[in-house]
Design a protein around this motif. Structure first.
Motif, PDB file in Angstrom:
ATOM      1  N   ILE A   4      56.262  61.383  74.913  1.00 49.09           N
ATOM      2  CA  ILE A   4      56.753  61.729  76.246  1.00 49.09           C
ATOM      3  C   ILE A   4      58.258  61.533  76.290  1.00 49.09           C
ATOM      4  O   ILE A   4      58.776  60.524  75.834  1.00 49.09           O
ATOM      5  N   ARG A   5      58.924  62.530  76.848  1.00 47.58           N
ATOM      6  CA  ARG A   5      60.383  62.461  76.960  1.00 47.58           C
ATOM      7  C   ARG A   5      60.831  63.182  78.213  1.00 47.58           C
ATOM      8  O   ARG A   5      60.110  63.994  78.786  1.00 47.58           O
ATOM      9  N   SER A   6      62.041  62.865  78.614  1.00 50.07           N
ATOM     10  CA  SER A   6      62.661  63.556  79.739  1.00 50.07           C
ATOM     11  C   SER A   6      62.956  64.993  79.321  1.00 50.07           C
ATOM     12  O   SER A   6      63.419  65.241  78.203  1.00 50.07           O
ATOM     13  N   CYS A   7      62.678  65.915  80.213  1.00 50.95           N
ATOM     14  CA  CYS A   7      62.991  67.311  79.908  1.00 50.95           C
ATOM     15  C   CYS A   7      64.475  67.565  80.128  1.00 50.95           C
ATOM     16  O   CYS A   7      65.111  66.956  80.988  1.00 50.95           O
ATOM     17  N   TRP A  57      59.222  65.475  83.127  1.00 51.86           N
ATOM     18  CA  TRP A  57      58.935  64.763  81.888  1.00 51.86           C
ATOM     19  C   TRP A  57      57.966  65.634  81.116  1.00 51.86           C
ATOM     20  O   TRP A  57      57.141  66.333  81.698  1.00 51.86           O
ATOM     21  N   LEU A  88      51.034  61.471  80.641  1.00 51.44           N
ATOM     22  CA  LEU A  88      52.184  61.753  81.505  1.00 51.44           C
ATOM     23  C   LEU A  88      52.060  61.017  82.837  1.00 51.44           C
ATOM     24  O   LEU A  88      53.034  60.408  83.316  1.00 51.44           O
ATOM     25  N   TYR A 111      52.647  57.314  82.390  1.00 53.00           N
ATOM     26  CA  TYR A 111      54.073  57.083  82.166  1.00 53.00           C
ATOM     27  C   TYR A 111      54.838  57.099  83.492  1.00 53.00           C
ATOM     28  O   TYR A 111      55.660  56.211  83.762  1.00 53.00           O
TER      29      TYR A 111
END
Length: 177
Positions: A4-7, A56, A97, A100
């Motif tokens: 998971i990462r920031s878009c 995200w 997601l 998170y």
């Protein structure tokens, strides 16, 4: 290791592709006057981001396969535009997601979805969200979202922690004498 990462700004085409592919599940389920193609246009996505929706994403092999947005509005955090590519659904991507984002927030979280999207309602209930009453739904949608009355009529709101109808902010008296 989390996927998971920031878009980022250069992810907008992928975000749009994921939303529109997954939103096909709504076709023939939500009221026909609420369906349009594409489900989300580029200018709508840009407007959502400009209004404060932070996306995200879950990445597999360098490609986004799921996205979920969060938007802080007044005293709550809204879950916005939660979608996973159909070919990747059922693998826990949406679960990850949502977990998170819930761990990233200390405020009450609200999510609005179509009342006919039973699968979405089940998903959020599995994660501790509870449906609010129809009257409270209308108040919340008019307070925290900008949606037409017809969409209010055909939507539900779920809250975590559960909504008791009280204001979402926490008030504490001052200790001054």
């Amino acid at each position: 290791m989390t996927n998971i990462r920031s878009c980022r700004a250069n992810d907008r085409a992928a975000i749009l592709s994921i939303i529109n592919a997954a939103a096909e599940a709504y076709r023939g389920v939500i009221p026909a006057d609420r369906w349009h193609e594409p489900y989300m246009r580029q200018d709508e996505l840009n407007s959502e981001i400009a209004a404060g929706v932070t996306f995200w994403g879950h990445e597999d092999d360098g490609a986004l396969v799921g996205v979920m947005g969060m938007q802080s509005v007044r005293d709550v955090d809204l879950i916005r535009h939660a979608y996973v590519l159909p070919s990747n659904q059922g693998r826990g991507i949406g679960d990850g997601l949502l977990r998170y984002l819930r761990q990233s927030s200390t405020r009450r979280m609200l999510v609005g979805t179509w009342d006919a999207a039973e699968w979405a309602i089940r998903f959020y209930r599995r994660h501790g969200f509870e449906l609010v009453s129809p009257a409270r739904k209308t108040v919340l949608l008019k307070t925290y979202w900008s949606v037409p009355d017809r969409q209010i009529d055909t939507s539900v709101v779920l809250a975590n922690p559960p909504d008791d109808g009280a204001p979402c902010f926490i008030w504490a008296p001052s200790n001054s004498t």
